[in-house]
Design a protein around this motif. Structure first.
Motif, PDB file in Angstrom:
ATOM      1  N   LYS A 518       0.949  -1.256  -0.388  1.00 26.03           N
ATOM      2  CA  LYS A 518       0.461   0.105   0.174  1.00 26.03           C
ATOM      3  C   LYS A 518       0.678   1.169   0.585  1.00 26.03           C
ATOM      4  O   LYS A 518       1.883   0.899   0.453  1.00 26.03           O
ATOM      5  CB  LYS A 518      -1.061   0.265   1.295  1.00 26.03           C
ATOM      6  N   PRO A 519       0.146   2.570  -0.241  1.00 21.19           N
ATOM      7  CA  PRO A 519       0.751   3.453  -0.384  1.00 21.19           C
ATOM      8  C   PRO A 519       1.211   3.798   0.673  1.00 21.19           C
ATOM      9  O   PRO A 519       0.896   4.570   0.991  1.00 21.19           O
ATOM     10  CB  PRO A 519       0.369   4.216  -1.870  1.00 21.19           C
ATOM     11  N   GLY A 520       2.894   4.340   0.941  1.00 19.14           N
ATOM     12  CA  GLY A 520       3.448   4.946   2.533  1.00 19.14           C
ATOM     13  C   GLY A 520       2.973   3.387   3.712  1.00 19.14           C
ATOM     14  O   GLY A 520       3.476   3.333   4.608  1.00 19.14           O
ATOM     15  N   GLN A 521       2.970   2.080   3.427  1.00 17.13           N
ATOM     16  CA  GLN A 521       2.584   1.419   3.904  1.00 17.13           C
ATOM     17  C   GLN A 521       3.847   0.234   3.686  1.00 17.13           C
ATOM     18  O   GLN A 521       3.771  -0.607   4.089  1.00 17.13           O
ATOM     19  CB  GLN A 521       1.780   0.828   4.506  1.00 17.13           C
ATOM     20  N   GLY A 522       4.937   0.504   2.579  1.00 18.83           N
ATOM     21  CA  GLY A 522       5.762  -0.701   2.655  1.00 18.83           C
ATOM     22  C   GLY A 522       5.195  -0.817   1.736  1.00 18.83           C
ATOM     23  O   GLY A 522       4.407  -1.603   1.622  1.00 18.83           O
ATOM     24  N   CYS A 523       6.445  -2.279   1.437  1.00 17.12           N
ATOM     25  CA  CYS A 523       5.872  -3.339   0.559  1.00 17.12           C
ATOM     26  C   CYS A 523       6.547  -4.496   1.207  1.00 17.12           C
ATOM     27  O   CYS A 523       7.504  -4.536   1.451  1.00 17.12           O
ATOM     28  CB  CYS A 523       6.393  -3.359  -0.914  1.00 17.12           C
ATOM     29  N   THR A 524       6.356  -5.800   0.499  1.00 20.82           N
ATOM     30  CA  THR A 524       6.034  -7.059   1.251  1.00 20.82           C
ATOM     31  C   THR A 524       6.362  -8.231  -0.044  1.00 20.82           C
ATOM     32  O   THR A 524       5.025  -8.317  -1.056  1.00 20.82           O
ATOM     33  CB  THR A 524       5.166  -7.400   2.298  1.00 20.82           C
ATOM     34  N   PHE A 525       6.898  -8.920  -0.634  1.00 29.70           N
ATOM     35  CA  PHE A 525       6.952  -9.794  -0.843  1.00 29.70           C
ATOM     36  C   PHE A 525       7.204 -11.432  -0.582  1.00 29.70           C
ATOM     37  O   PHE A 525       8.338 -11.577  -0.039  1.00 29.70           O
ATOM     38  CB  PHE A 525       8.586  -9.944  -2.396  1.00 29.70           C
ATOM     39  N   VAL A 526       6.254 -11.976  -0.832  1.00 24.99           N
ATOM     40  CA  VAL A 526       5.808 -13.325  -0.520  1.00 24.99           C
ATOM     41  C   VAL A 526       6.606 -14.147  -1.604  1.00 24.99           C
ATOM     42  O   VAL A 526       6.057 -14.256  -2.882  1.00 24.99           O
ATOM     43  CB  VAL A 526       4.608 -13.522  -0.231  1.00 24.99           C
ATOM     44  N   LEU A 527       6.872 -15.188  -0.901  1.00 23.14           N
ATOM     45  CA  LEU A 527       7.430 -16.503  -2.235  1.00 23.14           C
ATOM     46  C   LEU A 527       7.537 -17.916  -1.773  1.00 23.14           C
ATOM     47  O   LEU A 527       7.319 -18.220  -0.316  1.00 23.14           O
ATOM     48  CB  LEU A 527       8.992 -16.897  -2.024  1.00 23.14           C
ATOM     49  N   ARG A 528       6.382 -18.500  -2.393  1.00 23.23           N
ATOM     50  CA  ARG A 528       6.394 -19.759  -1.646  1.00 23.23           C
ATOM     51  C   ARG A 528       6.519 -20.846  -2.427  1.00 23.23           C
ATOM     52  O   ARG A 528       6.393 -21.040  -3.663  1.00 23.23           O
ATOM     53  CB  ARG A 528       4.575 -19.831  -1.733  1.00 23.23           C
ATOM     54  N   LEU A 529       7.292 -22.397  -1.433  1.00 21.24           N
ATOM     55  CA  LEU A 529       8.054 -22.935  -2.149  1.00 21.24           C
ATOM     56  C   LEU A 529       7.025 -24.720  -1.708  1.00 21.24           C
ATOM     57  O   LEU A 529       6.735 -24.540  -0.407  1.00 21.24           O
ATOM     58  CB  LEU A 529       9.501 -22.531  -2.149  1.00 21.24           C
ATOM     59  N   ARG A 530       7.797 -25.434  -2.676  1.00 18.73           N
ATOM     60  CA  ARG A 530       6.734 -26.534  -1.577  1.00 18.73           C
ATOM     61  C   ARG A 530       7.432 -27.415  -0.542  1.00 18.73           C
ATOM     62  O   ARG A 530       9.033 -26.981  -0.963  1.00 18.73           O
ATOM     63  CB  ARG A 530       5.863 -28.192  -3.351  1.00 18.73           C
ATOM     64  N   LYS A 531       6.520 -28.443   0.346  1.00 22.53           N
ATOM     65  CA  LYS A 531       8.151 -28.937   1.436  1.00 22.53           C
ATOM     66  C   LYS A 531       8.935 -29.977   1.104  1.00 22.53           C
ATOM     67  O   LYS A 531       7.876 -30.673  -0.424  1.00 22.53           O
ATOM     68  CB  LYS A 531       6.955 -29.443   2.822  1.00 22.53           C
ATOM     69  N   ALA A 532       9.950 -30.206   1.274  1.00 20.14           N
ATOM     70  CA  ALA A 532      10.479 -31.116   0.653  1.00 20.14           C
ATOM     71  C   ALA A 532      11.335 -32.265   1.787  1.00 20.14           C
ATOM     72  O   ALA A 532      11.032 -31.239   2.833  1.00 20.14           O
ATOM     73  CB  ALA A 532      11.202 -31.144  -0.401  1.00 20.14           C
TER      74      ALA A 532
END
Length: 564
Positions: A518-532
């Protein structure tokens, strides 16, 4: 046959009515005794009433503890016949005005017991009433009557009451039979109506589309299970609430050209969702329109897939052009760079000429870097998949980043939030480092005045979810939509290919990557990988050239939370 619940209800009603009648009789006789003398002993009458009270309370207690309701019904009818006969005898026998209680008992017997008991009760009433009159007439017991009819008049009175009692028994039995038949039909109809209502409710709550009904005032009256799941709210929270504030866009208008459309809303987890809504009138026969019906169809996944297809088309086009462009541009670029380098070594150049040649050399190097990224982006990539622990890979990246941040005195701090000591996924370790570095590099560039970079790992079903959150200025919804497309860099000097390459790598790993901001509230990149599993088993080399083919792309989340 009546149910046990109905028998118990009728018996409770009989006890209450008996107490009420006894109270009225006692009050009336006492009031009469105050103004005119009576021929019968009032003390004996009051004693009989109190006896009847005691019997009534006994039956009331028995009703709460006993279960043989038919036997209780027979006992109450017989005891009432005896009590009424006693009262008739005390109040004057042939002169008594209480013989009207016998027909009431016959009606009660026809309701509580089978039809034969109505005739049996009428016979018992006739016998008891006749016995009271005969005993008083022949003075076998003390008589409290003031008149003394002859034997023929007495017999006429007895037999008239006999025919009257039998007629009442017949009519009461007939009416009771009709009442029971009507009750059974009503019970059957009620059961059929309940089954139909349950069927309709099951259909409404089983449909995959969300369904919301409102009154004419726009307040919600019904929400089915699919709509609850879609809105992520319980029905009891929505009932009685206006529907319009739930959505960000105006709702479709009923009975107009715009009776359907797409509307957006923000779910409880702050993720924006899009639904297709169809509005129609809720019409009840005979009453007309009583409200509106809104049908909801979830479109967020469809819109995401459409965005992915667009991205894939662009990526494929870039891949096809990059090889040809790289060859055609790199050769003359090398000549330009070489010529500029030779010219810069000439001794008779002034400062301005040298500055211009430095600009040419610097821009040539930058252009060469863009073409190098182009080639890296477009070439077929090979991956060596294995069960790897991502924490050491992440720590390697963060260690290098930490030293650089400390040397440059950027004022950026790194926070780590790991729930487990080991986090195994099936991945190419070198490619994962490239993904981590791109995320961290974007976060550092976003926080020019310092801030906090938070890296967290958590379980998400069958996946591991890695989050890279910064405290920078954030991104608009339009920027979030295009963040993984080529040449969409928001930073000065960036090529805009870093996150596009990240997208390719994650796609080859059959993972998911998205951004929340959101503007003014930072940024979060999310990565999902399958468990092994935990065993590090090397996997064969995989050619990931298919990663640029739109049809082979697994489902991913791109730009999630754009409307949050």
């Amino acid at each position: 046959m009546q149910s046990a619940f109905e028998d118990r209800a009728w018996l409770a009603w009989l006890v209450k009515v008996r107490i009420l009648i006894l109270t009225l009789l006692l009050g009336i006789e006492l009031a009469i005794a105050q103004f005119t003398p009576v021929a019968f002993p009032m003390r004996l009458f009051v004693g009989s009433i109190l006896l009847a009270y005691a019997v009534s309370f006994f039956y009331l207690a028995l009703l709460h503890f006993g279960n043989k309701l038919k036997l209780q019904s027979v006992m109450q009818v017989i005891s009432d016949l005896l009590v009424v006969s006693l009262l008739v005898y005390i109040t004057g026998g042939v002169d008594s005005s209480l013989n009207f209680l016998y027909p009431l008992l016959i009606v009660v017997a026809s309701i509580l017991l089978p039809r034969a008991w109505a005739y049996l009760t009428s016979t018992l009433a006739f016998s008891l009433y006749g016995a009271v009159l005969e005993l008083c007439y022949f003075q076998l017991v003390p008589s409290y009557s003031t008149t003394h009819p002859g034997i023929r008049a007495l017999q006429a009175i007895i037999f008239v009451n006999l025919f009257g009692y039998l007629a009442i028994a017949y009519l009461a039995g007939l009416l009771s039979s009709k009442l029971q038949q009507t009750g059974k039909r009503l019970e059957y109809t009620r059961g059929a109506l309940q089954n139909l209502q349950a069927l309709h409710e099951n259909i409404i709550h089983s449909t995959s589309n969300g369904l919301i009904t409102t009154g004419l005032d726009g307040r919600i009256t019904l929400v089915n299970a699919s709509a609850e799941k879609l809105l992520e709210r319980r029905e009891k929270e929505l009932l009685g609430e206006p529907i319009a504030p739930l959505f960000q866009d105006p709702l479709p208008q009923v009975a107009s050209e715009h009776s359907y459309g797409e509307v957006r809303f923000v779910a409880s987890n702050s993720v924006g969702k899009t639904v297709r809504m169809l509005a129609s009138e809720l019409i009840v026969p005979g009453r007309g329109a009583v409200g509106q019906v809104y049908t909801l169809d979830y479109l967020t996944q469809i819109r995401r897939l459409e965005r992915e297809v667009r991205i894939q088309d662009r990526l494929a086009a870039v891949g096809r052009l990059s090889a040809a462009i790289a060859h055609e541009v790199r050769n003359p670029l090398t000549s330009i760079a070489g010529s500029a380098s030779l010219l810069s070594e000439m001794p008779d150049l002034n400062e301005e000429h040298r500055r211009l040649l430095q600009i040419v050399t610097r821009e040539s190097e930058r252009l060469n870097g863009i073409i190098t990224d182009f080639l890296a982006y477009s070439r077929n990539k090979q991956y060596r998949f294995a069960n790897v622990d991502v924490i050491p890979l992440l720590e390697d990246t963060l260690t290098l980043l930490g030293h650089r941040l400390e040397a440059q005195n950027t004022g950026i701090k790194i926070e780590r939030r790991y729930p487990a000591e080991k986090v195994y996924v099936m991945a190419d370790g070198d490619r994962m480092k490239q993904v981590f570095w791109n995320f961290c590099e974007n976060a550092v560039r976003a926080m020019r005045k310092g801030g906090i970079l938070t890296i967290s790992i958590e379980e998400f079903g069958s996946d591991w979810q890695l989050s890279f959150a910064d405290t920078g200025p954030g991104m608009s919804a339009q920027m979030v939509e295009k963040v993984f497309e080529p040449f969409q860099s928001q930073f000065e000097g960036g090529t805009g290919l870093g996150l596009a390459i990240v997208y390719q790598i994650v796609q080859a790993h059959e993972g998911k990557v998205f951004v929340r901001s959101k503007p003014g509230q930072g940024c979060t990149f999310v990565l999902r990988l399958r468990k092994a599993g935990e065993e590090g088993i090397a996997a064969p080399v995989v050619d990931a050239s298919h990663a640029q083919t739109p049809d082979s792309a697994p489902e991913r989340l791109i730009g999630e939370g754009a409307h949050a």
